[in-house]
Design an enzyme around this catalytic site. Structure first.
Site, PDB file in Angstrom:
ATOM      1  N   ASN A   1       0.837  -1.190   0.000  1.00  0.00           N
ATOM      2  CA  ASN A   1       0.000   0.000   0.000  1.00  0.00           C
ATOM      3  C   ASN A   1       0.879   1.251   0.000  1.00  0.00           C
ATOM      4  OD1 ASN A   1      -1.461   2.246   1.665  1.00  0.00           O
ATOM      5  ND2 ASN A   1      -3.099   0.920   0.891  1.00  0.00           N
TER       6      ASN A   1
ATOM      7  N   CYS B   1       2.226  13.409 -28.424  1.00  0.00           N
ATOM      8  CA  CYS B   1       3.233  14.431 -28.699  1.00  0.00           C
ATOM      9  C   CYS B   1       2.653  15.795 -28.334  1.00  0.00           C
ATOM     10  CB  CYS B   1       3.571  14.380 -30.187  1.00  0.00           C
ATOM     11  SG  CYS B   1       4.895  15.432 -30.706  1.00  0.00           S
TER      12      CYS B   1
END
Length: 535
Positions: free
Chosen positions: A211, A380
């Site tokens: 966790n 991009c």
């Protein structure tokens, strides 16, 4: 694109229609999915399909420039715009959570978020570490559909990453696809490996099966202070996205099924510890920022942690200057399924923007490091900046690709879309519009105008969602697609949409008073009707 979202190589739990983010779905039910597919297969060139929270609800005659699909997901009226009411409707099958790109059919796997994570970390490296993460350790949590990009983004910047993930299957998936290098159940082993790599200035990543809150507290107990600490667990959804401490994944799933209230309380308790652990590491010298999952907002709202926002979100800290220029996570997919088509688009980027050394470095890294998931795709960050012909960066790229499709250099249509996290497409006070200069963090007119304008410009799909990565009631955001099939019609749509869409980012930030946006508007000729008047 709908089916690509549900490709097992792309979606997290495609058999449940879950694409990413805990419960972000592509369709409301399998019956709804089948109905959507049936409608799409017979949809005419002058018709528009309406999809309401993952269910097809109407089909109308419009015209060839109109979108083929209009989508609205998860939207609720303000007074009722909260998780409790949403879950009531969800349980009755009347609504679904679309996340951002899940319900808008634009998700392309972890490859879709990688450059944004890379750019964020690169900006952090420039601001704090002389432009590189070499020799630096970044600690984070969450290796799901979005967070899974973090280890590779760190190593692409030369750094070392320790990432906590409670679901071991997610770590294994990141190992298989090359986004993470190693895994361990032993935190001390991870620390030792990370320190050795950092000392040698070697790029390295390790997923720790535990966790995230437990791991951050354990680091503090061991007096291990990373150079950067952040988080990308699915904290936006305390019930179905985030896992509480003290439970395995299977145990937590059973608790959720048996006692939702107990699960929610345990989850929020863990979030409080999680945020307090980040604040503690920050006080001891770590650079801390939230990576857009609203964990700070969750504990401020539900656990009265007054100093939760003492560490910033990633947008005001690092990304807003890009937004001011209309830059954001532009992406495209090859509908042929042929990687060669994406490689040809990479070459087009190099031909169009030879002066952009950082962009070309990204293309080189992406080709070397990224495995395609589902349809070959690329992301991009391109913006508004116009050339002498008054074409924006995005429009220049899209028109070039359309020509390559027409000429047969690309074998089939390319679909161009983006993340909802873009320059002018979102209002999210705890993320993209956090700490706006003029205080307009919560003004949601902008994404609505973005969707309306892109519809008018002729985008092929337009979508409007509530919630995204920060949860119901915390954001409104929009998206669009344009299919580049080599036709004159596609070129006309592309020229318009890829001017209006990034242009919204410029005018939104210019209106808020950001000098960089005002300069971009002046340079690129973006009309701002009252731009020369005093506020």
């Amino acid at each position: 694109m709908l089916n690509n979202n549900l490709d097992p190589a792309v979606g997290e739990k495609p058999t449940d229609l879950v694409v990413y983010g805990g419960t972000g779905r592509a369709a409301r039910s399998w019956d709804a999915y089948e109905a959507i597919v049936e409608e799409l297969r017979s949809l005419g060139d002058e018709e528009t399909l309406l999809v309401q929270s993952g269910k097809p609800v109407g089909r109308f005659e419009t015209h060839e420039m109109a979108p083929r699909v209009l989508i609205a997901n998860s939207n609720l009226v303000g007074r009722w715009d909260h998780w409790e009411h949403f879950h009531e409707l969800e349980a009755e099958g009347k609504i679904m959570y679309g996340q951002m790109t899940a319900g808008s059919w634009a998700y392309i796997g972890t490859q879709g978020i990688i450059q944004g994570t890379y750019e964020t970390l690169a900006a952090a490296a420039r601001e704090h570490f002389d432009g590189t993460l070499a020799g630096k350790i970044v600690v984070t949590g969450g290796l799901g559909g979005m967070g899974g990009a973090q280890p590779l983004a760190v190593t692409m910047n030369g750094g070392v990453c320790i990432a906590a993930e409670v679901d071991e299957e997610r770590i294994d998936r990141r190992l298989e696809t090359g986004y993470c290098q190693e895994k361990t159940d032993d935190l001390d082993e991870a620390i030792e490996r990370a320190r050795a790599a950092a000392a040698a200035n070697e790029a390295y990543s390790v997923g720790v099966h535990m966790n995230a809150a437990d791991m951050l507290e354990a680091l503090g107990d061991r007096d291990v202070v990373p150079d950067i600490v952040t988080d990308q667990t699915s904290a936006h959804d305390a019930l179905e996205g985030y896992y509480p401490s003290g439970y395995t994944v299977a145990e937590a799933d059973r608790l959720r099924a048996e006692d939702r209230d107990a699960y929610l309380e345990a989850s929020l308790d863990t979030m409080q510890r999680h945020v307090e652990a980040i604040l503690s590491l920050q006080e001891r010298g770590a650079i801390a920022f939230e990576y857009g999952n609203n964990i700070r907002g969750q504990v401020e709202d539900h656990r009265d942690v007054e100093n939760a926002f003492d560490f910033p979100g990633f947008v005001p800290a690092y990304i807003r200057p890009l937004f001011c220029q209309g830059k954001g996570p532009f992406r495209w997919a090859a509908l042929s399924g042929d990687p060669a088509d994406i490689h040809r688009t990479d070459e087009a980027i190099r031909e169009l923007f030879p002066e952009k050394t950082a962009l070309l470095r990204w293309i080189d890294l992406a080709q070397a490091e990224l495995q395609f998931q589902g349809l070959p795709a690329r992301v991009c960050w391109l913006g508004y900046r116009t050339d002498e012909g008054a074409l924006t960066e995005r429009a220049r790229f899209a028109l070039t690709i359309n020509d390559l499709v027409a000429d047969g250099e690309i074998s089939a249509p390319i679909v161009v879309t983006r993340d909802h996290l873009d320059a002018g497409s979102v209002a999210s006070p705890n993320r993209e519009t956090e700490a706006m200069k003029d205080g307009t963090d919560a003004v949601a007119d902008w994404p609505i105008l973005n969707a309306l304008l892109n519809t008018a410009a002729g985008a092929d799909i337009v979508s409007v969602h509530d919630g995204g990565g920060v949860g119901i009631g915390n954001a409104l955001h929009t998206n669009n697609h344009v299919v580049l099939d080599g036709t004159d019609l596609a070129a006309e749509k592309a020229r318009r949409v890829f001017t209006t869409d990034p242009g919204m980012g410029v005018i939104r930030h210019a209106d808020a008073g950001y000098e960089l946006a005002i300069e971009e508007a002046d340079r690129s000729g973006v009309p701002i009707p009252m731009g020369d008047r005093e506020p």
